[in-house]
Design a protein around this motif. Structure first.
Motif, PDB file in Angstrom:
ATOM      1  N   ILE A 101      10.256   0.561  -8.810  1.00 24.36           N
ATOM      2  CA  ILE A 101       9.536  -0.426  -8.012  1.00 24.36           C
ATOM      3  C   ILE A 101       8.096  -0.413  -8.521  1.00 24.36           C
ATOM      4  N   PRO A 102       7.472  -1.592  -8.738  1.00 23.05           N
ATOM      5  CA  PRO A 102       6.085  -1.576  -9.217  1.00 23.05           C
ATOM      6  C   PRO A 102       5.168  -0.866  -8.214  1.00 23.05           C
ATOM      7  N   LEU A 103       4.246  -0.102  -8.760  1.00 19.55           N
ATOM      8  CA  LEU A 103       3.233   0.575  -7.927  1.00 19.55           C
ATOM      9  C   LEU A 103       1.871   0.102  -8.438  1.00 19.55           C
ATOM     10  N   VAL A 104       1.108  -0.568  -7.596  1.00 18.01           N
ATOM     11  CA  VAL A 104      -0.163  -1.138  -8.031  1.00 18.01           C
ATOM     12  C   VAL A 104      -1.306  -0.514  -7.236  1.00 18.01           C
ATOM     13  N   ARG A 105      -2.430  -0.310  -7.925  1.00 17.76           N
ATOM     14  CA  ARG A 105      -3.598   0.279  -7.251  1.00 17.76           C
ATOM     15  C   ARG A 105      -4.583  -0.837  -6.907  1.00 17.76           C
ATOM     16  N   ARG A 106      -4.993  -0.902  -5.673  1.00 19.47           N
ATOM     17  CA  ARG A 106      -5.932  -1.947  -5.236  1.00 19.47           C
ATOM     18  C   ARG A 106      -7.180  -1.287  -4.638  1.00 19.47           C
ATOM     19  N   PRO A 147      -0.456  -1.970   3.300  1.00 20.14           N
ATOM     20  CA  PRO A 147       0.697  -2.831   3.555  1.00 20.14           C
ATOM     21  C   PRO A 147       1.989  -2.033   3.361  1.00 20.14           C
ATOM     22  N   GLU A 148       3.061  -2.574   3.869  1.00 18.04           N
ATOM     23  CA  GLU A 148       4.314  -1.815   3.844  1.00 18.04           C
ATOM     24  C   GLU A 148       5.304  -2.435   2.863  1.00 18.04           C
ATOM     25  N   HIS A 149       5.997  -1.583   2.151  1.00 19.45           N
ATOM     26  CA  HIS A 149       7.067  -2.050   1.268  1.00 19.45           C
ATOM     27  C   HIS A 149       8.385  -1.492   1.780  1.00 19.45           C
ATOM     28  N   LEU A 150       9.376  -2.376   1.843  1.00 16.25           N
ATOM     29  CA  LEU A 150      10.695  -1.948   2.286  1.00 16.25           C
ATOM     30  C   LEU A 150      11.547  -1.749   1.035  1.00 16.25           C
ATOM     31  N   ALA A 151      11.860  -0.487   0.739  1.00 12.22           N
ATOM     32  CA  ALA A 151      12.623  -0.214  -0.492  1.00 12.22           C
ATOM     33  C   ALA A 151      14.090  -0.020  -0.140  1.00 12.22           C
ATOM     34  N   ALA A 152      14.928  -0.833  -0.794  1.00  9.20           N
ATOM     35  CA  ALA A 152      16.375  -0.703  -0.573  1.00  9.20           C
ATOM     36  C   ALA A 152      16.882   0.494  -1.370  1.00  9.20           C
ATOM     37  N   LEU A 153      17.783   1.259  -0.778  1.00  7.29           N
ATOM     38  CA  LEU A 153      18.340   2.430  -1.470  1.00  7.29           C
ATOM     39  C   LEU A 153      19.813   2.193  -1.793  1.00  7.29           C
ATOM     40  N   LEU A 154      20.218   2.789  -2.905  1.00  2.28           N
ATOM     41  CA  LEU A 154      21.618   2.700  -3.350  1.00  2.28           C
ATOM     42  C   LEU A 154      22.167   4.110  -3.458  1.00  2.28           C
ATOM     43  N   LYS A 195       1.787  -5.609   7.368  1.00  2.00           N
ATOM     44  CA  LYS A 195       1.837  -6.615   6.314  1.00  2.00           C
ATOM     45  C   LYS A 195       2.863  -6.127   5.291  1.00  2.00           C
ATOM     46  N   MET A 196       3.824  -7.008   4.982  1.00  2.00           N
ATOM     47  CA  MET A 196       4.886  -6.577   4.070  1.00  2.00           C
ATOM     48  C   MET A 196       4.569  -7.048   2.653  1.00  2.00           C
ATOM     49  N   VAL A 197       4.861  -6.200   1.676  1.00  2.00           N
ATOM     50  CA  VAL A 197       4.638  -6.572   0.276  1.00  2.00           C
ATOM     51  C   VAL A 197       5.882  -6.211  -0.524  1.00  2.00           C
ATOM     52  N   ASN A 198       6.059  -6.916  -1.693  1.00  2.00           N
ATOM     53  CA  ASN A 198       7.285  -6.641  -2.449  1.00  2.00           C
ATOM     54  C   ASN A 198       7.065  -5.648  -3.586  1.00  2.00           C
ATOM     55  N   GLU A 199       5.964  -4.919  -3.503  1.00  2.00           N
ATOM     56  CA  GLU A 199       5.752  -3.788  -4.417  1.00  2.00           C
ATOM     57  C   GLU A 199       4.992  -2.731  -3.616  1.00  2.00           C
ATOM     58  N   VAL A 200       4.861  -1.551  -4.182  1.00  2.00           N
ATOM     59  CA  VAL A 200       4.123  -0.523  -3.450  1.00  2.00           C
ATOM     60  C   VAL A 200       2.654  -0.668  -3.826  1.00  2.00           C
ATOM     61  N   VAL A 201       1.824  -0.875  -2.823  1.00  2.00           N
ATOM     62  CA  VAL A 201       0.400  -1.096  -3.084  1.00  2.00           C
ATOM     63  C   VAL A 201      -0.388   0.108  -2.574  1.00  2.00           C
ATOM     64  N   ALA A 202      -1.054   0.793  -3.509  1.00  4.35           N
ATOM     65  CA  ALA A 202      -1.891   1.931  -3.120  1.00  4.35           C
ATOM     66  C   ALA A 202      -3.291   1.407  -2.842  1.00  4.35           C
ATOM     67  N   VAL A 203      -3.675   1.436  -1.582  1.00  8.07           N
ATOM     68  CA  VAL A 203      -4.951   0.867  -1.163  1.00  8.07           C
ATOM     69  C   VAL A 203      -6.023   1.961  -1.176  1.00  8.07           C
ATOM     70  N   ALA A 204      -7.227   1.581  -1.578  1.00  9.91           N
ATOM     71  CA  ALA A 204      -8.313   2.559  -1.648  1.00  9.91           C
ATOM     72  C   ALA A 204      -8.692   3.052  -0.252  1.00  9.91           C
ATOM     73  N   ALA A 205      -8.895   4.351  -0.156  1.00 11.91           N
ATOM     74  CA  ALA A 205      -9.325   4.955   1.111  1.00 11.91           C
ATOM     75  C   ALA A 205     -10.280   6.073   0.763  1.00 11.91           C
ATOM     76  N   ALA A 206     -11.334   6.221   1.567  1.00 14.26           N
ATOM     77  CA  ALA A 206     -12.328   7.247   1.266  1.00 14.26           C
ATOM     78  C   ALA A 206     -11.691   8.631   1.354  1.00 14.26           C
ATOM     79  N   LYS A 207     -10.861   8.796   2.343  1.00 12.11           N
ATOM     80  CA  LYS A 207     -10.256  10.109   2.552  1.00 12.11           C
ATOM     81  C   LYS A 207      -8.755   9.903   2.749  1.00 12.11           C
ATOM     82  N   LEU A 208      -7.952  10.726   2.108  1.00 11.08           N
ATOM     83  CA  LEU A 208      -6.502  10.539   2.243  1.00 11.08           C
ATOM     84  C   LEU A 208      -5.994  11.236   3.502  1.00 11.08           C
TER      85      LEU A 208
END
Ligand code: SF4
Ligand code: SF4
Lengths: 375, 279
Positions: free
Chosen positions: B272-277, B46-53, B20-33
């Motif tokens: 790039i926005p980083l959001v916690r979900r 979900p995955e974010h595709l970050a363009a590099l310069l 699933k592609m998203v236009n920001e970086v979404v940190a999803v909750a997980a019991a164990k990293l």
């Protein structure tokens, strides 16, 4: 970029930082005519500073046979090629320095040696400049030539290594002008390796930092010359401090040779770094080659050196090379006696310009025997 | 009709396989990293595709662009955040040496969650950024590569190390102390000078050229090279104040050793926005 004065090229030039000359500038004179390429200097440095892991390939001091020798391979020719033959007008360099010819996005015009470029510490060792024809025999002047060029970091007034580092990890000590890489701050980007035209900064792959000649600063701080100076078998080296040309003192050995006699010249002054190791050019190499290495003063310097026998102050000062391990900051000559004076004003050593020579006749008349020389 | 059914089938297959592609970086909750890049736990993010310069703001700049983009996923356990970065790289560069640069990547997060973001290029005076940096050669060391020149250059000929000569005893304090004399960066404790216990480091910056060791954010990481390139996991403390559904910012940088990239010569992103979900 700031505008700074570079007396070696006879004009102002652009540099990354404003002019900030140290209180004293560590400097040296090497007499190329006396070097025998014994590499004792190289070993003295190696055992003192670069015997560690990751330093195996480093030679902070190296001695190369010119015209071919170069360490790393072709360090000089590559840059001369990149600068593409620019012009001097008298003592003024009208071409562009490495700072002025930096391409867009770069701080300095430079190149970075590949690892294999360090695999030939002295390619063409003892090879002379041209083919020696079959049947040729030794004649004077020599029909062919080579000479030895001993090199250390030049502790430049405008170091390209320092200008290249985006982190400011390289600094020039205000007290003596010695250029050092802060080993705590360096992050091993190798920009300085690319920037230094003399290739006197080396990357250590085990510490991930760049390392370079430190002019044996713990010794210099105590008024003692660096290891490669005091161990020099040919006594070709003298370390001291250099003033600006307009403040030159006739009794300061380095000032005298560089500014007053102009017999000692910088290596590749056209690069624009104001390097502080000065060379008395080899008098048996062609003046044109010396000019390429040491700038427009080369022919005149060769003349002055050739005439040293008629120039007692110059000849006297040359006798002090290798005569003391202390840094000689002043000298004086009285008749046939030359005296080296140290930082505190105390006499360090007195050297006669002519030593009494005794020659034993080949025949021992008493025993009626031919003497055999035993070394 | 047949064709459209086929198309539909293909589309469904693509959707179920692709992330699933998203236009920001979404940190999803997980019991164990997850610590490994290949862990299936990453599928939840979900995955974010970050363009590099190319870094072209300060000298020395990167003249030729290399890595065009990175794929980013993120997970959080509420106290730490893990980021997985993937980029294509045709050659693995993990051996440092003269003119041999190593592959690396980094994430950058503002130290404080403020409306006014620091400069994306390494932050600015008064607005620090936290950088977590991973390097391929450190990964090689952590994965077991030795700390000698022969580990980097197997055919290296070594004459002599004075600290490995008699009468110094192997492994003795005296020997270690003498070896340090020839290794000033290690003697000074330069954290980059190895040997490394972790392939990542915590850094702090207030603008270009100011990067320095930062307070520990518990940086951890693991990079794995495969046919296509690198997949690297970088973990650190969750940015302070990043509660569920809140946003901060993140930026990325990638260095390709084979392109002589190091330090300022890098590919980088803007903020790039980083959001916690929570899910
Ligand atoms: S010779 Fe090279 S390393 Fe030494 S000060 Fe000059 S630029 Fe720096
Ligand atoms: S020790 Fe002196 S004579 Fe021997 S190679 Fe070095 S500079 Fe030349």
């Amino acid at each position: 970029m700031a505008r700074v004065n570079n007396w070696q090229i006879g004009r102002e030039m652009s540099y990354w930082y404003p002019e900030a000359r140290p209180k004293k500038q560590f400097a040296a004179v090497f007499d190329t005519n006396k070097c025998i390429a014994c590499q004792t200097c190289t070993l003295a440095c190696k055992t003192t500073w670069t015997s560690g892991k990751g330093q195996e390939y480093m030679l902070w001091n190296n001695v190369e046979t010119k015209p071919y020798g170069s360490y790393p391979l072709a360090y000089d020719l590559k840059l001369l090629d990149m600068l593409n033959g620019q012009a001097w007008n008298g003592n003024k360099y009208e071409g562009q320095t490495l700072f002025e010819s930096a391409p867009a996005g770069e701080r300095v015009l430079g190149w970075r040696p590949e690892q294999q470029d360090y695999a030939y510490p002295n390619v063409g060792e003892d090879d002379c400049a041209n083919q020696v024809d079959h049947g040729a025999f030794l004649s004077l002047p020599h029909m062919n030539w080579f000479f030895y060029l001993a090199r250390i970091c030049n502790h430049c007034t405008y170091p390209a290594c320092l200008a290249s580092c985006p982190r400011g990890s390289i600094y020039k000590r205000p007290e003596d002008g010695i250029v050092l890489v802060d080993q705590n701050r360096c992050r091993g980007y190798q920009e300085c390796v690319k920037g230094c035209p003399y290739k006197k900064v080396f990357f250590n792959p085990l510490t991930n930092t760049s390392e370079k000649c430190i002019a044996c600063f713990p010794k210099v701080e105590q008024g003692i010359q660096p290891q490669c100076f005091v161990n020099c078998i040919g006594k070709i080296r003298m370390a001291g401090f250099l003033n600006k040309p307009e403040e030159a003192r006739a009794d300061n050995p380095i000032d005298y040779l560089v500014h007053i006699k102009k017999v000692a010249l910088p290596l590749f002054p056209q690069f624009g770094l104001e390097p502080n190791v000065y060379y008395i050019p080899p008098i048996h190499a062609p003046a044109s080659f010396n000019r390429q290495l040491f700038g427009p003063g080369a022919a005149e310097a060769m003349k002055i050196y050739r005439n040293a026998a008629n120039d007692p102050d110059l000849a006297g000062l040359l006798c002090l090379f290798g005569s003391t391990e202390k840094m000689v900051t002043r000298f004086r000559r009285q008749g046939d006696l030359v005296t080296a004076v140290g930082d505190g004003g105390a006499d360090l050593v007195r050297v006669p310009m002519h030593e009494t020579v005794h020659i034993r006749p080949a025949i021992d008349p008493m025993n009626q025997l031919v003497r055999i020389n035993i070394p | 009709m047949k064709q459209s059914i086929l198309l539909l089938l293909l589309l469904t297959a693509a959707c179920s396989r692709g992330p699933k592609m998203v236009n920001e970086v979404v940190a999803v909750a997980a019991a164990k990293l997850p610590t490994l890049p290949a862990d299936s736990a990453w599928d939840a993010a979900p995955e974010h595709l970050a363009a590099l310069l190319p870094q072209d703001l300060v000298e020395p700049r990167l003249a030729t662009p290399s890595t065009p983009q990175i794929r980013v996923r993120s997970l959080t356990n509420g106290s730490e955040i893990a980021i997985r970065l993937e980029w294509e790289d045709a050659s693995k560069s993990e051996t440092p040496g003269p003119s041999k640069m190593v592959d690396a990547c980094a994430i950058q997060i503002p130290e404080k969650m403020e409306k006014d973001l620091p400069e994306p290029q390494m932050g600015q005076e008064g607005k620090r950024v936290q950088v977590t940096y991973w390097r391929a050669d450190w990964q090689a060391t952590v994965d077991g590569r030795g700390d000698t020149i022969r580990d980097l250059y197997p055919n290296a000929a070594i004459d002599h190390y004075p600290f490995e000569a008699k009468p110094l005893e192997k492994g003795s304090d005296a020997q270690r102390e003498m070896a340090l004399r020839y290794s000033p960066a290690r003697a000074l404790g330069n954290i980059r000078s190895g040997p490394r216990a972790a392939p990542v480091e915590d850094l702090i910056a207030t603008g270009p050229g100011t990067l320095s060791p930062g307070p520990s954010l518990g940086a951890a990481g693991k990079g794995v090279f495969a046919a296509k390139g690198w997949t690297v996991v970088i973990a650190r403390k969750l940015p302070e104040g990043l509660s569920p559904n809140q946003r901060t910012s993140i930026a990325f940088a990638v260095w390709q050793g084979s392109q002589q990239e190091s330090g300022a010569r890098k590919m980088r992103s803007g903020w790039i926005p980083l959001v916690r979900r929570n899910q």
